[in-house]
Every structure is written in C-alpha cells, then in structure tokens.
Design a protein around this motif. Structure first.
Motif, mmCIF file in Angstrom:
data_model
loop_
_atom_site.group_PDB
_atom_site.id
_atom_site.type_symbol
_atom_site.label_atom_id
_atom_site.label_comp_id
_atom_site.label_asym_id
_atom_site.label_seq_id
_atom_site.Cartn_x
_atom_site.Cartn_y
_atom_site.Cartn_z
ATOM 1 N N GLY A 110 -17.561 -1.920 -15.949
ATOM 2 C CA GLY A 110 -18.803 -2.613 -15.628
ATOM 3 C C GLY A 110 -18.809 -3.234 -14.243
ATOM 4 O O GLY A 110 -19.727 -3.968 -13.899
ATOM 5 N N GLY A 111 -17.761 -2.969 -13.458
ATOM 6 C CA GLY A 111 -17.732 -3.455 -12.085
ATOM 7 C C GLY A 111 -16.949 -4.730 -11.865
ATOM 8 O O GLY A 111 -16.854 -5.212 -10.737
ATOM 9 N N VAL A 112 -16.376 -5.296 -12.926
ATOM 10 C CA VAL A 112 -15.562 -6.499 -12.772
ATOM 11 C C VAL A 112 -14.266 -6.106 -12.061
ATOM 12 O O VAL A 112 -13.628 -5.124 -12.451
ATOM 13 C CB VAL A 112 -15.248 -7.134 -14.149
ATOM 14 N N PRO A 113 -13.870 -6.817 -11.013
ATOM 15 C CA PRO A 113 -12.616 -6.467 -10.321
ATOM 16 C C PRO A 113 -11.441 -6.438 -11.299
ATOM 17 O O PRO A 113 -11.279 -7.344 -12.117
ATOM 18 C CB PRO A 113 -12.453 -7.591 -9.293
ATOM 19 N N ASP A 114 -10.676 -5.383 -11.230
ATOM 20 C CA ASP A 114 -9.558 -5.171 -12.155
ATOM 21 C C ASP A 114 -8.302 -5.782 -11.554
ATOM 22 O O ASP A 114 -7.754 -5.268 -10.594
ATOM 23 C CB ASP A 114 -9.377 -3.674 -12.395
ATOM 24 N N ARG A 115 -7.847 -6.859 -12.125
ATOM 25 C CA ARG A 115 -6.680 -7.586 -11.618
ATOM 26 C C ARG A 115 -5.461 -7.437 -12.521
ATOM 27 O O ARG A 115 -4.521 -8.207 -12.420
ATOM 28 C CB ARG A 115 -7.010 -9.076 -11.476
ATOM 29 N N ARG A 116 -5.493 -6.465 -13.424
ATOM 30 C CA ARG A 116 -4.334 -6.267 -14.288
ATOM 31 C C ARG A 116 -3.157 -5.805 -13.445
ATOM 32 O O ARG A 116 -3.308 -4.954 -12.562
ATOM 33 C CB ARG A 116 -4.648 -5.230 -15.370
ATOM 34 N N GLY A 117 -2.003 -6.344 -13.724
ATOM 35 C CA GLY A 117 -0.799 -6.037 -12.950
ATOM 36 C C GLY A 117 -0.489 -4.559 -12.874
ATOM 37 O O GLY A 117 -0.178 -4.023 -11.813
ATOM 38 N N SER A 118 -0.615 -3.848 -13.978
ATOM 39 C CA SER A 118 -0.298 -2.416 -13.991
ATOM 40 C C SER A 118 -1.264 -1.626 -13.134
ATOM 41 O O SER A 118 -0.924 -0.589 -12.605
ATOM 42 C CB SER A 118 -0.301 -1.881 -15.415
ATOM 43 N N VAL A 119 -2.476 -2.103 -12.972
ATOM 44 C CA VAL A 119 -3.481 -1.406 -12.178
ATOM 45 C C VAL A 119 -3.300 -1.749 -10.696
ATOM 46 O O VAL A 119 -3.251 -0.865 -9.844
ATOM 47 C CB VAL A 119 -4.902 -1.776 -12.647
ATOM 48 N N THR A 120 -3.145 -3.031 -10.377
ATOM 49 C CA THR A 120 -3.050 -3.425 -8.972
ATOM 50 C C THR A 120 -1.735 -2.992 -8.369
ATOM 51 O O THR A 120 -1.654 -2.735 -7.173
ATOM 52 C CB THR A 120 -3.230 -4.945 -8.798
ATOM 53 N N SER A 121 -0.666 -2.864 -9.171
ATOM 54 C CA SER A 121 0.615 -2.462 -8.610
ATOM 55 C C SER A 121 0.578 -1.017 -8.094
ATOM 56 O O SER A 121 1.366 -0.654 -7.236
ATOM 57 C CB SER A 121 1.731 -2.639 -9.637
ATOM 58 N N GLN A 122 -0.335 -0.190 -8.599
ATOM 59 C CA GLN A 122 -0.472 1.176 -8.096
ATOM 60 C C GLN A 122 -0.840 1.186 -6.617
ATOM 61 O O GLN A 122 -0.434 2.062 -5.873
ATOM 62 C CB GLN A 122 -1.565 1.925 -8.865
#
Length: 157
Positions: free
Chosen positions: A142-154
C-alpha cells in the motif's frame, strides 16, 4: 525552512486548494457550518468540519506521506478500537476524512493521572504493532515504507 516546505505550507492556504478540499468534503458528508483550518505544517494540514453528529476531521498529507490512508485502513481492519474511524480516503492525494477521536493527549496533560494515561497509550500502541505485524506485506504493497530488517538489508549490500 526549505523552499519545498514553504511551498507545501503555502499550498494548504491557497484558496483554490481549500476550495477543492471543501468540495471533496461536501461530496462525502453534510456539514453544518464553516470549516476551520485547525493546524497547518509543511507535511500536513487538518481541517475541523462541523456536522450534525459532531466534528469530523479532514487531513491532507504531502504525497510522500499519502500512504497514511492505507495505514489507517489496515490498522482499523485489525483494531478499530484504537484508531480514528476513516470515513473516506483518497490515496492519490493523501486526503482523509476521519471521525473525531476525542481529546488529544496534550490537552489532558494538566489533569491528574496523565502519566498513567501515557503508560496506557504506549502499551496499547505496542499491542497494536504486534496485532498488525502479520500485515507487513499489505502495508508495503500500500506504499508504506518497508523498514523490516530483512528487506532493508538487501539494499545495504
């Protein structure tokens, strides 16, 4: 204040913008009086709208925060008791019409037991985060910035 922030603040007070917002509001609810621009910041504005059933709130965000419409929809699907009721939303413009949620915490600070109230609110907020954790993919979609560690670490590689 940066010039883009100044432009956003000025936009909230532009008569054409206010007229568009008023028309959008009037197409969705029946108001009983004049709209009051309650506050205006570079990132958002809030308008208080009187109705027969009490006040309703219109909120407009800058486009970078327009995901707030999606956020509120998802939060209210899980815990409608903890968030303002969304009466209408326009994700493309970052516009929302919200039921009144009662007194703001800052207005209660001078009253007794305000520390206990804050403790209760923080505990409810923590529970809300736990309750919607399984919706993380829907928030991101829905466009919310994704700040999950597994996602941002990529992206850190």
């Amino acid at each position: 204040m940066a010039s883009s922030e100044t432009n956003e603040t000025l936009r909230w007070h532009d008569p054409r913008w206010l007229s568009d917002a008023e028309s959008w509001i009037d197409a969705r609810i029946e108001r009983t009086g004049d709209i009051d621009q309650f506050h205006s910041y570079p990132w958002a504005t809030a308008l208080c709208v009187p109705t027969l059933d009490g006040q309703v709130w219109f909120k407009a965000c800058i486009l970078e925060l327009a995901h707030e419409v999606t956020t509120l929809q998802l939060l209210s699907a899980r815990r409608p008791d903890l968030v303002p009721r969304l009466l209408a939303g326009d994700r493309q413009r970052g516009w929302m019409l919200l039921a009144d949620a009662g007194e703001r915490m800052r207005e209660l600070e001078s009253q007794p037991e305000h520390v206990q109230r804050w403790q209760e609110v923080i505990a409810r907020y923590a529970q809300l985060q736990l309750d919607v954790a399984e919706d993380a993919d829907a928030f991101a979609a829905g466009g919310v910035p994704d700040r999950r560690g597994s996602v941002t670490s990529q992206f850190a590689k």
